[in-house]
Design a protein around this motif. Structure first.
Motif, short mmCIF file in Angstrom:
data_model
loop_
_atom_site.label_atom_id
_atom_site.label_comp_id
_atom_site.label_asym_id
_atom_site.label_seq_id
_atom_site.Cartn_x
_atom_site.Cartn_y
_atom_site.Cartn_z
N VAL A 198 47.87 40.35 48.62
CA VAL A 198 46.74 39.87 47.82
C VAL A 198 47.23 38.88 46.78
O VAL A 198 46.61 37.82 46.55
CB VAL A 198 46.01 41.05 47.15
CG1 VAL A 198 44.95 40.55 46.16
CG2 VAL A 198 45.37 41.95 48.20
N LEU A 199 48.36 39.18 46.14
CA LEU A 199 48.93 38.29 45.14
C LEU A 199 49.32 36.95 45.77
O LEU A 199 49.08 35.88 45.20
CB LEU A 199 50.15 38.94 44.49
CG LEU A 199 49.83 40.09 43.54
CD1 LEU A 199 51.10 40.89 43.24
CD2 LEU A 199 49.22 39.57 42.26
N ASP A 200 49.93 37.00 46.95
CA ASP A 200 50.34 35.77 47.62
C ASP A 200 49.13 34.89 47.92
O ASP A 200 49.16 33.67 47.72
CB ASP A 200 51.10 36.08 48.91
CG ASP A 200 52.47 36.71 48.65
OD1 ASP A 200 52.96 36.57 47.50
OD2 ASP A 200 53.02 37.34 49.56
N ALA A 207 40.18 40.82 38.47
CA ALA A 207 39.81 39.84 39.49
C ALA A 207 40.59 40.07 40.77
O ALA A 207 40.05 39.97 41.89
CB ALA A 207 40.05 38.43 38.96
N LEU A 208 41.87 40.41 40.64
CA LEU A 208 42.68 40.70 41.83
C LEU A 208 42.20 41.96 42.55
O LEU A 208 42.24 42.04 43.78
CB LEU A 208 44.14 40.84 41.42
CG LEU A 208 44.81 39.55 40.92
CD1 LEU A 208 46.14 39.87 40.25
CD2 LEU A 208 45.01 38.57 42.08
N LYS A 209 41.71 42.93 41.80
CA LYS A 209 41.15 44.13 42.43
C LYS A 209 39.88 43.80 43.22
O LYS A 209 39.61 44.42 44.26
CB LYS A 209 40.88 45.19 41.36
CG LYS A 209 42.15 45.80 40.79
CD LYS A 209 41.86 46.94 39.81
CE LYS A 209 43.16 47.59 39.34
NZ LYS A 209 42.93 48.74 38.43
N ILE A 210 39.11 42.85 42.71
CA ILE A 210 37.92 42.41 43.44
C ILE A 210 38.33 41.76 44.76
O ILE A 210 37.75 42.05 45.82
CB ILE A 210 37.10 41.42 42.58
CG1 ILE A 210 36.55 42.12 41.34
CG2 ILE A 210 35.96 40.81 43.40
CD1 ILE A 210 35.95 41.18 40.31
N LEU A 211 39.35 40.92 44.71
CA LEU A 211 39.85 40.30 45.94
C LEU A 211 40.38 41.35 46.90
O LEU A 211 40.13 41.30 48.12
CB LEU A 211 40.96 39.29 45.61
CG LEU A 211 40.57 38.08 44.76
CD1 LEU A 211 41.80 37.21 44.51
CD2 LEU A 211 39.48 37.27 45.45
N GLN A 212 41.09 42.32 46.37
CA GLN A 212 41.69 43.37 47.20
C GLN A 212 40.63 44.22 47.88
O GLN A 212 40.83 44.70 49.00
CB GLN A 212 42.60 44.24 46.33
CG GLN A 212 43.42 45.25 47.11
CD GLN A 212 44.64 45.71 46.33
OE1 GLN A 212 45.65 45.03 46.29
NE2 GLN A 212 44.53 46.87 45.70
N ALA A 213 39.47 44.36 47.23
CA ALA A 213 38.37 45.13 47.82
C ALA A 213 37.65 44.36 48.91
O ALA A 213 36.86 44.94 49.66
CB ALA A 213 37.38 45.53 46.72
N GLY A 214 37.91 43.05 49.00
CA GLY A 214 37.30 42.25 50.06
C GLY A 214 35.91 41.73 49.77
O GLY A 214 35.22 41.27 50.69
#
Length: 442
Positions: free
Chosen positions: A94-96, A206-213
């Motif tokens: 996700v970070l990448d 915000a990264l957690k939102i991305l990680q949740a898809g």
């Protein structure tokens, strides 16, 4: 919060550069895309569950750094941040994806530095927030989304006009949602260090939102300070309050379909105690000889008790009893007066500025067929500059009236100090921090 910066009450009715631009489309159909930290205009949504990031090194403020140096330091900061993010459960993949091609954005820092200096009076703000064009566009947006909004009102017990009004002020009914890369903006602000811990918390969210898809990294767009979607949620508030109203498995506040964003706004207000049927406030008339020390948010009376003191609606009748209420004079004794109820405080959870709350409430009333504000405003006054606000606080403090600090923000403590000074000097004790008062202090 958003690229044009949320309303934030600063002085004598002054707020940071106001509501979202008005759409030129009469139909207003959406077609494109707070600390509360909001005391300085950065955010309107304060999460009830604040993220606590792993202790981070304090980065120097780099607003004046050479671009090449800033970029080099920024890249090193990202490397260090990724370690802290992994410790908080963010996957390396996700970070990448999130940081692919992300670079330091000096424009974000410029906007962050300059926001508190640009102010306008409350009447100038309301002229835009509830202009005839915005009212027309609001009515059109309500008609366009009628069925959906009625479902949302039924589900969350928040009037559809209030939801539409927030939509109108935050993004001009979806027309100006912000196009800046949220990861880039938040990373830049977190690296800068001025409010680094807060923005790092938003970046992790915000990264957690991305990680949740819920959204792809480069589709996560918003304001320069990371507020997103039709109603400008910051990441922590999104995590806590956003809902999947369409049932497609995603809480999508970014797309042209505003359903999830509008429902999320209603869910947010419901969470903080919105009471359906209770107005945010009612414009009232004050009797001659009114004791202005009673116009204090800490003083609540029922409408019949206020009526006994001569305060009535503009129709000359006692205001309907919607529970305890306070009297608000946003521009002092020479401006409009309002009897505000506890729903006012619920709207403050969205944005702490009185001007913003009045703007939302009044726009909702106008969309629902209500009349314009009838009271006069002291239009000959101008907003105080940041330097003047700080000077007023310094002079009040030096005269023995504690403002709680010198920060240029005219909040409850400074208003209380102004009122105490006015009482001590035989002035009308309305708490209005005006240029005239500053000149007297000088």
């Amino acid at each position: 919060m958003r690229s044009w910066v949320a309303a934030s009450l600063l002085a004598g009715g002054a707020i940071t550069a106001g509501a979202a631009p008005e759409s030129s489309l009469a139909s207003a159909k959406p077609h494109r895309a707070v600390t509360q930290e909001g005391n300085d205009g950065s955010y309107q949504l304060a999460s009830a569950t604040a993220l606590r990031p792993v202790p981070r090194p304090v980065a120097p403020q780099i607003a004046e750094a050479e671009p090449a140096v800033a970029e080099l330091n920024f890249n090193g900061w990202i490397t260090e941040f990724k370690v802290r993010a992994v410790a908080q459960g963010i996957r390396e993949s996700v970070l990448d994806s999130a940081f692919a091609g992300v670079s330091y954005d000096p424009e974000v820092i410029r906007r962050d530095r300059n926001q508190s200096e640009f102010t306008k009076t409350i009447w100038d703000y309301l002229d835009s927030a509830a202009s005839e064009l915005r009212v027309q566009n609001g009515k059109a947006a309500l008609r366009d989304q009628q069925a959906r909004l009625e479902q949302i009102e039924s589900e969350y017990s928040v009037e559809k006009e209030i939801v539409v009004a927030i939509w109108g002020l935050e993004s001009s009914f979806g027309t100006f949602r912000g196009k800046m890369d949220v990861i880039r903006s938040l990373a830049t602000l977190a690296f800068d260090g001025r409010r680094g811990e807060f923005f790092e918390g938003q970046l992790v969210a915000a990264l957690k939102i991305l990680q949740a898809g819920d959204v792809a990294a480069r589709s996560m767009t918003g304001s320069w300070a990371g507020a997103m979607g039709h109603t400008q949620f910051i990441p922590t508030s999104y995590l806590d309050y956003a809902v999947d109203f369409t049932g497609d498995g995603k809480r999508d506040i970014w797309s042209d379909n505003p359903a999830d964003a509008l429902a999320s706004t209603a869910a947010y207000l419901k969470k903080f105690g919105w009471k359906k049927g209770q107005p945010w406030g009612v414009e009232v008339s004050l009797p001659e000889g009114f004791d202005y020390t009673l116009a204090d948010r800490n003083i609540e009376k029922t409408p019949d008790e206020w009526a006994a003191l001569g305060i009535k609606g503009l129709d000359g009748r006692e205001v309907k009893n919607h529970g305890p209420a306070s009297i608000l004079l946003p521009a002092g004794s020479n401006g409009a007066a309002f009897m505000i109820f506890r729903n006012f405080a619920v709207l403050e959870r969205y944005n702490t500025a009185d001007a913003y709350v009045i703007g939302v409430g009044h726009l909702a009333d106008r969309i629902n067929g209500g009349a314009p504000i009838q009271g006069n405003w002291p239009r000959g006054d101008r907003a105080l500059t940041l330097a003047e606000r700080e000077e007023m606080q310094q002079r009040l403090t030096g005269a023995g009236f504690d403002t709680g600090g010198i920060d240029g923000k005219i909040g409850p403590k400074t208003i209380g100090a102004v009122r105490a000074y006015q009482v001590a000097n035989g002035l009308t004790a309305d708490g209005y921090a005006s240029l005239r008062l500053l000149q007297r202090l000088r």
